[in-house]
Design a protein around this motif. Sequence first.
Motif, PDB file in Angstrom:
ATOM      1  N   GLY A 152       0.806  -1.208   0.000  1.00 16.37           N
ATOM      2  CA  GLY A 152       0.000   0.000   0.000  1.00 16.37           C
ATOM      3  C   GLY A 152       0.842   1.263   0.000  1.00 16.37           C
ATOM      4  N   GLN A 153       0.374   2.243  -0.742  1.00 12.94           N
ATOM      5  CA  GLN A 153       0.980   3.583  -0.755  1.00 12.94           C
ATOM      6  C   GLN A 153      -0.056   4.497  -0.106  1.00 12.94           C
ATOM      7  OE1 GLN A 153       4.016   4.054  -1.822  1.00 12.94           O
ATOM      8  NE2 GLN A 153       4.214   6.257  -1.924  1.00 12.94           N
ATOM      9  N   PRO A 154       0.178   4.926   1.141  1.00 16.15           N
ATOM     10  CA  PRO A 154      -0.842   5.683   1.881  1.00 16.15           C
ATOM     11  C   PRO A 154      -1.435   6.849   1.080  1.00 16.15           C
ATOM     12  CG  PRO A 154       0.994   5.166   3.312  1.00 16.15           C
ATOM     13  CD  PRO A 154       1.397   4.758   1.919  1.00 16.15           C
ATOM     14  N   GLY A 155      -2.761   6.850   1.032  1.00 18.53           N
ATOM     15  CA  GLY A 155      -3.493   7.926   0.370  1.00 18.53           C
ATOM     16  C   GLY A 155      -3.489   7.851  -1.143  1.00 18.53           C
ATOM     17  N   GLU A 156      -2.808   6.831  -1.726  1.00 14.45           N
ATOM     18  CA  GLU A 156      -2.718   6.762  -3.182  1.00 14.45           C
ATOM     19  C   GLU A 156      -3.256   5.473  -3.777  1.00 14.45           C
ATOM     20  OE1 GLU A 156       0.790   8.382  -5.106  1.00 14.45           O
ATOM     21  OE2 GLU A 156       1.504   8.999  -3.127  1.00 14.45           O
ATOM     22  N   GLY A 157      -2.966   4.342  -3.177  1.00 13.89           N
ATOM     23  CA  GLY A 157      -3.428   3.078  -3.733  1.00 13.89           C
ATOM     24  C   GLY A 157      -2.475   1.940  -3.446  1.00 13.89           C
ATOM     25  N   MET A 158      -2.437   0.987  -4.384  1.00 13.57           N
ATOM     26  CA  MET A 158      -1.634  -0.221  -4.241  1.00 13.57           C
ATOM     27  C   MET A 158      -0.486  -0.179  -5.246  1.00 13.57           C
ATOM     28  SD  MET A 158      -4.841  -2.887  -4.023  1.00 13.57           S
ATOM     29  CE  MET A 158      -5.699  -2.087  -5.404  1.00 13.57           C
ATOM     30  N   VAL A 159       0.714  -0.431  -4.776  1.00 14.91           N
ATOM     31  CA  VAL A 159       1.902  -0.410  -5.634  1.00 14.91           C
ATOM     32  C   VAL A 159       2.192  -1.828  -6.103  1.00 14.91           C
ATOM     33  CG1 VAL A 159       4.362   0.136  -5.785  1.00 14.91           C
ATOM     34  CG2 VAL A 159       2.845   1.563  -4.385  1.00 14.91           C
ATOM     35  N   HIS A 160       2.273  -2.003  -7.420  1.00 14.75           N
ATOM     36  CA  HIS A 160       2.621  -3.301  -8.003  1.00 14.75           C
ATOM     37  C   HIS A 160       4.096  -3.284  -8.395  1.00 14.75           C
ATOM     38  CE1 HIS A 160       2.638  -6.057 -11.726  1.00 14.75           C
ATOM     39  NE2 HIS A 160       2.806  -6.799 -10.650  1.00 14.75           N
ATOM     40  N   VAL A 161       4.863  -4.185  -7.784  1.00 23.29           N
ATOM     41  CA  VAL A 161       6.287  -4.306  -8.093  1.00 23.29           C
ATOM     42  C   VAL A 161       6.506  -5.656  -8.777  1.00 23.29           C
ATOM     43  CG1 VAL A 161       8.639  -4.245  -7.194  1.00 23.29           C
ATOM     44  CG2 VAL A 161       6.827  -2.969  -6.017  1.00 23.29           C
ATOM     45  N   PRO A 162       6.655  -5.662 -10.114  1.00 22.35           N
ATOM     46  CA  PRO A 162       6.966  -6.918 -10.809  1.00 22.35           C
ATOM     47  C   PRO A 162       8.407  -7.321 -10.499  1.00 22.35           C
ATOM     48  CG  PRO A 162       6.140  -5.225 -12.334  1.00 22.35           C
ATOM     49  CD  PRO A 162       6.452  -4.554 -11.034  1.00 22.35           C
ATOM     50  N   VAL A 163       8.586  -8.516  -9.952  1.00 24.62           N
ATOM     51  CA  VAL A 163       9.927  -8.956  -9.575  1.00 24.62           C
ATOM     52  C   VAL A 163      10.689  -9.363 -10.832  1.00 24.62           C
ATOM     53  CG1 VAL A 163      11.285 -10.599  -8.218  1.00 24.62           C
ATOM     54  CG2 VAL A 163       9.148  -9.672  -7.290  1.00 24.62           C
TER      55      VAL A 163
END
Length: 190
Positions: A152-163
């Motif tokens: 989670g990125q507070p106040g912004e949404g969900m961060v997707h990190v492709p490994v």
Amino acid sequence: MLELPETLRVELKDPLGEIYTDPDALLAAVDEHAETTATADASPPPRLLTVGDVVTATLADAGRQPDIAVIDGRTEREPVDPAVEATLADLAGRRLLVTNPPATISESLLTTLREAAIGTEYPVTISVDGEEDLAALPAILALPDGASVVYGQPGEGMVHVPVRPAVRTTARELLADFDGDTDAAISLFD
């Protein structure tokens, strides 16, 4: 144990991937990334690891329980609301408990992430007594190419990190700047 130095706090506020607010779009991106490295293994490696209670509950409510979830019962330092708590209580699979004080990455968290990532029984929920905010960095090191870390990125949404190798290098470099025995911590994932 690794401790977050004050000088690194600002740098870690920048997301390591694309931010999503729509769980279906995020899950489509996770699946697309996984398909690029899919193999015919009898027991496929974990493909989705979430860090955070709200992110985990949001994706579970959208129909996709993460292979590995790291939760601590809090969001933005406050207890999660009852709906999120109920969703998390209904997660299937094994549950592991670790202790991880705020602004740290404990040896217990590191070894549990490593063991969960190389295991074959999914789903796994890692419940953190303390704080799970920094778990995304070692999770990136623990997972194979093709997997995704979502936090989670507070106040912004969900961060997707492709490994993939480049993001793994970034995670190693960030962890190397922590206080503590960073060489030993990073070597757990080599």
